[in-house]
Design a protein around this motif. Structure first.
Motif, short mmCIF file in Angstrom:
data_model
loop_
_atom_site.label_atom_id
_atom_site.label_comp_id
_atom_site.label_asym_id
_atom_site.label_seq_id
_atom_site.Cartn_x
_atom_site.Cartn_y
_atom_site.Cartn_z
N VAL A 92 0.84 -1.20 0.00
CA VAL A 92 0.00 0.00 0.00
C VAL A 92 0.87 1.24 0.00
O VAL A 92 1.89 1.31 0.71
N LEU A 93 0.46 2.24 -0.79
CA LEU A 93 1.24 3.47 -0.91
C LEU A 93 0.61 4.65 -0.17
O LEU A 93 1.19 5.74 -0.16
N THR A 94 -0.55 4.47 0.44
CA THR A 94 -1.20 5.57 1.14
C THR A 94 -1.00 5.43 2.65
O THR A 94 -0.73 4.34 3.16
N ARG A 95 -1.17 6.54 3.35
CA ARG A 95 -1.00 6.54 4.80
C ARG A 95 -2.14 5.77 5.46
O ARG A 95 -3.31 6.00 5.15
N PRO A 96 -1.86 4.87 6.38
CA PRO A 96 -2.93 4.12 7.05
C PRO A 96 -3.70 5.01 8.01
O PRO A 96 -3.24 6.09 8.39
N ASN A 97 -4.87 4.55 8.39
CA ASN A 97 -5.69 5.28 9.34
C ASN A 97 -5.04 5.25 10.72
O ASN A 97 -4.73 4.18 11.25
N LEU A 98 -4.82 6.43 11.30
CA LEU A 98 -4.08 6.52 12.57
C LEU A 98 -4.83 5.82 13.70
O LEU A 98 -4.22 5.10 14.50
N LEU A 99 -6.14 6.04 13.79
CA LEU A 99 -6.90 5.43 14.88
C LEU A 99 -6.84 3.92 14.80
O LEU A 99 -6.66 3.24 15.82
N LEU A 100 -6.97 3.38 13.59
CA LEU A 100 -6.92 1.93 13.43
C LEU A 100 -5.55 1.39 13.80
O LEU A 100 -5.43 0.35 14.47
N GLU A 101 -4.48 2.10 13.39
CA GLU A 101 -3.13 1.65 13.72
C GLU A 101 -2.90 1.65 15.23
O GLU A 101 -2.36 0.70 15.80
N MET A 102 -3.30 2.74 15.89
CA MET A 102 -3.11 2.83 17.34
C MET A 102 -3.90 1.74 18.06
O MET A 102 -3.41 1.13 19.02
N PRO A 104 11.31 2.52 19.72
CA PRO A 104 10.45 1.96 18.66
C PRO A 104 9.20 2.79 18.39
O PRO A 104 8.81 2.98 17.24
N LEU A 105 8.55 3.29 19.45
CA LEU A 105 7.36 4.10 19.25
C LEU A 105 7.70 5.40 18.53
O LEU A 105 6.92 5.88 17.68
N THR A 106 8.84 5.98 18.85
CA THR A 106 9.27 7.21 18.16
C THR A 106 9.52 6.94 16.69
O THR A 106 9.11 7.72 15.82
N VAL A 107 10.21 5.84 16.40
CA VAL A 107 10.47 5.49 15.00
C VAL A 107 9.16 5.28 14.25
O VAL A 107 8.98 5.79 13.12
N LEU A 108 8.22 4.57 14.84
CA LEU A 108 6.93 4.35 14.20
C LEU A 108 6.19 5.67 13.97
O LEU A 108 5.59 5.88 12.91
N GLY A 109 6.25 6.57 14.97
CA GLY A 109 5.58 7.86 14.83
C GLY A 109 6.17 8.70 13.71
O GLY A 109 5.44 9.30 12.91
N VAL A 110 7.50 8.76 13.64
CA VAL A 110 8.15 9.54 12.58
C VAL A 110 7.84 8.95 11.21
O VAL A 110 7.55 9.67 10.24
N LEU A 111 7.89 7.64 11.10
CA LEU A 111 7.59 7.00 9.82
C LEU A 111 6.15 7.27 9.40
O LEU A 111 5.86 7.49 8.22
N TYR A 112 5.23 7.22 10.36
CA TYR A 112 3.82 7.45 10.01
C TYR A 112 3.63 8.85 9.43
O TYR A 112 2.89 9.04 8.46
N ARG A 128 6.16 11.05 8.26
CA ARG A 128 7.04 11.43 7.15
C ARG A 128 7.14 10.40 6.04
O ARG A 128 7.36 10.75 4.89
N ARG A 129 7.03 9.11 6.39
CA ARG A 129 7.24 8.05 5.40
C ARG A 129 6.15 6.98 5.54
O ARG A 129 6.41 5.87 6.00
N LEU A 139 16.62 4.19 6.12
CA LEU A 139 15.75 5.28 5.71
C LEU A 139 16.25 6.67 6.08
O LEU A 139 15.80 7.65 5.46
N ALA A 140 17.11 6.80 7.07
CA ALA A 140 17.52 8.14 7.52
C ALA A 140 18.27 8.87 6.40
O ALA A 140 19.13 8.29 5.74
N PRO A 141 17.98 10.16 6.19
CA PRO A 141 18.63 10.89 5.10
C PRO A 141 20.02 11.41 5.45
O PRO A 141 20.80 11.75 4.55
N LYS A 142 20.36 11.50 6.72
CA LYS A 142 21.64 12.06 7.15
C LYS A 142 22.54 10.97 7.71
O LYS A 142 22.07 10.02 8.34
N VAL A 143 23.85 11.17 7.52
CA VAL A 143 24.82 10.20 8.01
C VAL A 143 24.78 10.12 9.53
O VAL A 143 24.84 9.02 10.12
#
Length: 653
Positions: A396-406, A478-486, A488-489, A573-577
């Motif tokens: 899937v290429l679209t953002r998932p529903n936040l409520l459903l994911e949580m 892990p929760l921070t990584v998931l939040g940023v990905l949701y 930004r990516r 995935l990170a853009p910076k070294v």
């Protein structure tokens, strides 16, 4: 699939029968035994309500009295099988009442799915355990609305249902305002006749129920208990009582009835009669003075409502309703004081939402049958040609529903915690496995845990740092990584989340099959528990530490596994070294932490790495390489409009 679902429904029925009938006689069908047993209220002189154990209407008691002389064992078997039969009939009627048009596949699968959901729901399980009659009013209403061809017969059935549960009489206004006025009048007349019959047969009990106890509001031992999921019960739990509570309850009930019935009439006229019935039932649940858990089946029927214009949003409402009706509330919401008012009233919240707030789609809405489609990446074959991709596991290429994911993440973690807690085989087995791991490490010359542990203890600031890292970063990162990905990516969020889910499931299998004592819980080896303090090995239950977690769920180490997952995702995935460097440092520090604090063996970290690798691998096998999307240049005026995203290459990374 249809055969499999029917088989699942049959297995659930067999399981329910087994669970009920394997219980000792004094622990199964407890309400039924209280009514019909040797000292039951149905054949003991005096009032039905003297012992505060019978909370049904006088008509309910009048109907049940003939069962008082039945043999307990025969009645138990008959009641259990009869209830299951009613559930099956209820599921078939619900399947036939699904709003049209539906696809042939949906029509074939609706009945077994409905029966499975009913079997799993808390009201049905509670009804089977207690021996209650709460399925009967629901079935009578559904038969009256969808099966009875004559309006008067329909009204009689609904009126009898109201005689069992008085707030079911709210279906009479629904019938009246949708043009079935004969049925509405017949329902009211049948309710009045049934109540009058019970009053004539049991005048004292009828006076007690309708007058002294305000339609049964004060009959229960604990009307403010969590089992009473009505507005009255919620207000009592909030500390209100007396005239103020009753005034507020009546005002709120009137508002819910007005709004809910207007919505029910609108959806009935729209051709969604099953949804209208579900909404009216949810109103009845909310405004009843007492709505016990076995009486809440109406809320599950609201799952048929369609919510959301996007296809990706459609699962949110049905998933939320099914989870609320099948799982304990504490699995859906964390144990935080600010969330307790919602957690303690989660079914009432669902009923009020269905009755008054959820914007169900009208059949005339353009997105009712054709929601905004979900964007998918083009299917890409896996590198191993002999591995077929799962057809429905598309990228899937679209953002998932936040409520459903949580919601799914919370429920998934709760299930993980429950399985982890149950996955133990005792202290002796865990210690034996610990000795096995220690011996293997000695043979491989990697048994460095004792040296590292004592070295860390000798440096106070390092010990404090590792203790803090162990207790704090395991969930935060892990929760921070998931939040940023949701944010930004979103495409990469699905890829990473799926890998993490598979890794966690595989780890649970490891916990179950191979309970392992960590170094800190191995007597005689001299390890120092820097996080929890010294253990008293003379106590048999020292390894439990608390009742909140299984201390022998050590192989594989998810402390290291989740940190490695974070590191892999950030490095890719990170853009910076410098971000990639931080991502790589996290699993490195984590492995030093779990060894230095004596919470894991080195091989536990190896096991954690293996399940994470397997998690990414399973996702790859199911769907192919990670989907990546980039903007497409604007289409020329004479070209048809293209999709907003495309996949530029087919590489794994």
């Amino acid at each position: 699939m249809r055969v499999g679902l029917w088989l699942m429904a049959a297995l659930l029925a067999v399981r329910q029968i087994t669970v009920v009938l394997r219980q000792p006689p004094g622990e199964r069908l407890t309400d039924l035994g209280t009514w019909t047993g040797p000292g039951g209220v149905l054949h003991v002189p005096g009032s039905l309500y003297d012992a505060a154990q019978f909370t049904g209407t006088p008509f309910n008691g009048l109907v049940l009295k003939p069962f008082a002389s039945s043999a307990e064992q025969a009645l138990g078997w008959g009641w259990t099988f009869g209830t299951l039969l009613l559930v099956a009939v209820l599921g078939l009627i619900v399947a036939r009442a699904v709003p049209q048009p539906v696809s042939r596949r949906t029509a074939l699968l609706a009945a077994p799915v409905a029966i499975c959901l009913l079997m799993l729901s808390l009201p049905v399980r509670n009804t089977l355990h207690l021996g209650q009659t709460s399925i009967i009013p629901v079935l009578l209403v559904l038969v009256g609305c969808f099966a009875a061809r004559d309006e008067r017969v329909s009204g009689v059935l609904i009126g009898i249902g109201a005689a069992f549960q008085p707030t079911v009489l709210l279906f009479a206004p629904l019938l009246w305002f949708t043009g079935r006025r004969k049925a509405a009048v017949s329902a009211g007349a049948t309710f009045a006749a049934s109540t009058a019959l019970a009053w004539a047969a049991m005048p004292d009990d009828s006076w007690t129920y309708w007058i002294d106890e305000a339609a049964g509001a004060g009959l229960a031992v604990n009307p403010d208990g969590l089992a009473n999921q009505s507005l009255h019960g919620a207000l009592l739990r909030f500390g209100l009582s007396g005239p103020l509570e009753w005034a507020l309850f009546l005002a709120l009930a009137a508002a819910v009835v007005y709004v809910g019935l207007r919505r029910a009439v609108r959806y009935a006229r729209d051709g969604q009669l099953l949804l209208a019935v579900a909404i009216t039932g949810c109103v009845a649940v909310a405004v009843s003075p007492t709505a016990w858990q076995h009486q809440l089946l109406w809320v599950l029927l609201a799952v048929v409502g369609r919510v959301g214009k996007r296809a990706s949003d459609r699962p949110v409402w049905p998933v939320a309703v099914v989870l609320a009706m099948t799982l304990p509330a504490k699995m859906m919401l964390p144990n935080m004081a600010v969330l307790h008012p919602i957690r303690d009233n989660v079914i009432l919240v669902a009923a009020l939402a269905a009755a008054c707030f959820v914007p169900f789609l009208s059949r005339t809405a353009p997105t009712f049958d054709r929601p905004v489609p979900t964007d998918y990446a083009a299917p890409v074959a896996a590198r191993w040609k002999w591995v077929p991709l799962v057809p429905f596991w598309r990228r899937v290429l679209t953002r998932p529903n936040l409520l459903l994911e949580m919601l799914l993440i919370r429920v998934g973690y709760s299930a993980y915690s429950q399985v982890r807690l149950a996955a133990t085989a005792g202290r002796s087995t865990a210690e034996e496995h610990g000795r096995q791991i220690h011996s293997i490490e000695q043979a491989l010359f990697i048994d460095i845990e004792h040296w590292v542990n004592h070295a860390v203890v000798g440096v106070p600031w390092l010990k404090d740092f590792f203790n803090f890292y162990y207790t704090s970063f395991h969930f935060v990162v892990p929760l921070t990584v998931l939040g940023v990905l949701y944010v930004r990516r979103p495409v990469d969020f699905r890829w990473a989340r799926t890998a993490l889910g598979f890794a966690t499931v595989l780890a649970l299998i490891g916990f179950w099959l191979y309970p392992l004592a960590p170094p800190r819980l191995m007597p005689g080896l001299g390890f120092i528990d820097t996080v929890h303090g010294a253990q008293d090995f003379s106590k048999p239950d020292y390894g439990t530490l608390t009742a909140l977690t299984n201390q022998y769920a050590a192989m594989p180490s998810l402390h290291f596994g989740w940190s490695l997952w974070c590191g892999v995702v950030i490095v890719i995935l990170a853009p910076k070294v410098w971000m990639k460097v931080l991502g790589a440092l996290h699993p490195t520090i984590t492995v030093m932490t779990i060894v230095g604090t004596a919470n894991h063996w080195v091989l536990d970290a190896v096991g954690g790495a293996m399940v994470v690798g397997a998690g990414f691998g399973i996702g790859y096998l199911l769907a192919g390489p990670r989907a990546r999307s980039v903007p497409v240049p604007p289409a020329a005026p004479d070209e048809p409009e293209k999709a907003a995203v495309r996949e530029p290459d087919r590489s794994l990374t």
